[in-house]
Design a protein around this motif. Structure first.
Motif, PDB file in Angstrom:
ATOM      1  N   GLN A 218       0.826  -1.209   0.000  1.00 41.47           N
ATOM      2  CA  GLN A 218       0.000   0.000   0.000  1.00 41.47           C
ATOM      3  C   GLN A 218       0.861   1.261   0.000  1.00 41.47           C
ATOM      4  O   GLN A 218       0.660   2.175   0.798  1.00 41.47           O
ATOM      5  N   ASP A 219       1.861   1.288  -0.885  1.00 43.66           N
ATOM      6  CA  ASP A 219       2.767   2.435  -1.075  1.00 43.66           C
ATOM      7  C   ASP A 219       3.647   2.740   0.137  1.00 43.66           C
ATOM      8  O   ASP A 219       4.220   3.821   0.220  1.00 43.66           O
ATOM      9  N   ARG A 220       3.751   1.819   1.088  1.00 39.69           N
ATOM     10  CA  ARG A 220       4.665   1.988   2.230  1.00 39.69           C
ATOM     11  C   ARG A 220       5.748   0.926   2.134  1.00 39.69           C
ATOM     12  O   ARG A 220       5.472  -0.225   1.799  1.00 39.69           O
ATOM     13  N   GLU A 221       6.976   1.312   2.425  1.00 31.24           N
ATOM     14  CA  GLU A 221       8.102   0.393   2.333  1.00 31.24           C
ATOM     15  C   GLU A 221       8.466  -0.140   3.717  1.00 31.24           C
ATOM     16  O   GLU A 221       8.508   0.608   4.694  1.00 31.24           O
ATOM     17  N   TYR A 222       8.728  -1.454   3.758  1.00 31.30           N
ATOM     18  CA  TYR A 222       9.077  -2.142   4.998  1.00 31.30           C
ATOM     19  C   TYR A 222      10.333  -2.972   4.785  1.00 31.30           C
ATOM     20  O   TYR A 222      10.568  -3.479   3.685  1.00 31.30           O
ATOM     21  N   GLU A 223      11.102  -3.126   5.838  1.00 33.30           N
ATOM     22  CA  GLU A 223      12.225  -4.054   5.826  1.00 33.30           C
ATOM     23  C   GLU A 223      11.761  -5.362   6.441  1.00 33.30           C
ATOM     24  O   GLU A 223      11.176  -5.371   7.525  1.00 33.30           O
ATOM     25  N   ALA A 224      11.997  -6.457   5.741  1.00 38.02           N
ATOM     26  CA  ALA A 224      11.668  -7.784   6.268  1.00 38.02           C
ATOM     27  C   ALA A 224      12.803  -8.211   7.192  1.00 38.02           C
ATOM     28  O   ALA A 224      13.936  -8.359   6.758  1.00 38.02           O
ATOM     29  N   VAL A 225      12.491  -8.373   8.486  1.00 36.02           N
ATOM     30  CA  VAL A 225      13.537  -8.684   9.460  1.00 36.02           C
ATOM     31  C   VAL A 225      13.495 -10.128   9.948  1.00 36.02           C
ATOM     32  O   VAL A 225      14.501 -10.634  10.449  1.00 36.02           O
ATOM     33  N   GLU A 226      12.358 -10.782   9.782  1.00 39.51           N
ATOM     34  CA  GLU A 226      12.250 -12.144  10.311  1.00 39.51           C
ATOM     35  C   GLU A 226      11.078 -12.843   9.640  1.00 39.51           C
ATOM     36  O   GLU A 226      10.109 -12.214   9.238  1.00 39.51           O
ATOM     37  N   GLY A 227      11.174 -14.155   9.525  1.00 41.14           N
ATOM     38  CA  GLY A 227      10.083 -14.940   8.987  1.00 41.14           C
ATOM     39  C   GLY A 227       9.863 -16.190   9.818  1.00 41.14           C
ATOM     40  O   GLY A 227      10.796 -16.707  10.438  1.00 41.14           O
ATOM     41  N   ARG A 228       8.622 -16.663   9.818  1.00 39.04           N
ATOM     42  CA  ARG A 228       8.297 -17.877  10.566  1.00 39.04           C
ATOM     43  C   ARG A 228       7.310 -18.685   9.733  1.00 39.04           C
ATOM     44  O   ARG A 228       6.325 -18.155   9.222  1.00 39.04           O
ATOM     45  N   LEU A 229       7.600 -19.965   9.601  1.00 36.68           N
ATOM     46  CA  LEU A 229       6.708 -20.870   8.880  1.00 36.68           C
ATOM     47  C   LEU A 229       5.875 -21.624   9.901  1.00 36.68           C
ATOM     48  O   LEU A 229       6.402 -22.391  10.710  1.00 36.68           O
ATOM     49  N   ASN A 230       4.573 -21.377   9.889  1.00 39.80           N
ATOM     50  CA  ASN A 230       3.653 -22.041  10.803  1.00 39.80           C
ATOM     51  C   ASN A 230       3.114 -23.275  10.078  1.00 39.80           C
ATOM     52  O   ASN A 230       2.212 -23.176   9.241  1.00 39.80           O
ATOM     53  N   ILE A 231       3.700 -24.415  10.359  1.00 38.10           N
ATOM     54  CA  ILE A 231       3.341 -25.670   9.686  1.00 38.10           C
ATOM     55  C   ILE A 231       1.901 -26.070   9.988  1.00 38.10           C
ATOM     56  O   ILE A 231       1.176 -26.507   9.093  1.00 38.10           O
ATOM     57  N   ASP A 232       1.472 -25.917  11.229  1.00 42.00           N
ATOM     58  CA  ASP A 232       0.111 -26.316  11.611  1.00 42.00           C
ATOM     59  C   ASP A 232      -0.946 -25.554  10.815  1.00 42.00           C
ATOM     60  O   ASP A 232      -1.921 -26.127  10.349  1.00 42.00           O
TER      61      ASP A 232
END
Length: 67
Positions: free
Chosen positions: A39-53
């Motif tokens: 939505q025209d805002r820039e973010y830095e991706a700092v972490e990710g998590r895969l929720n298998i369930d």
């Protein structure tokens, strides 16, 4: 795969800002990018998590201050 994105505020609180279905190509692109525009805002991706369930990829984003 469903991807949920959360904004981490300066005070440490989390706010869900987006949830949508991503293609395998978009998920693969995460290996090569550090910044995401929503939505025209820039973010830095700092972490990710895969929720298998829940079969959901969750990304933690920090807003970038553009001048």
């Amino acid at each position: 795969m469903i991807v949920k994105m959360y904004e981490k505020s300066a005070d440490g609180s989390l706010n869900e800002i987006d949830e949508r279905l991503w293609s395998p190509a978009m998920i693969g692109a995460l290996e090569h990018v550090n910044y995401i525009v929503i939505q025209d805002r820039e973010y830095e991706a700092v972490e990710g998590r895969l929720n298998i369930d829940a079969q959901i990829l969750e990304l933690l984003l920090v807003p970038i201050r553009n001048q």
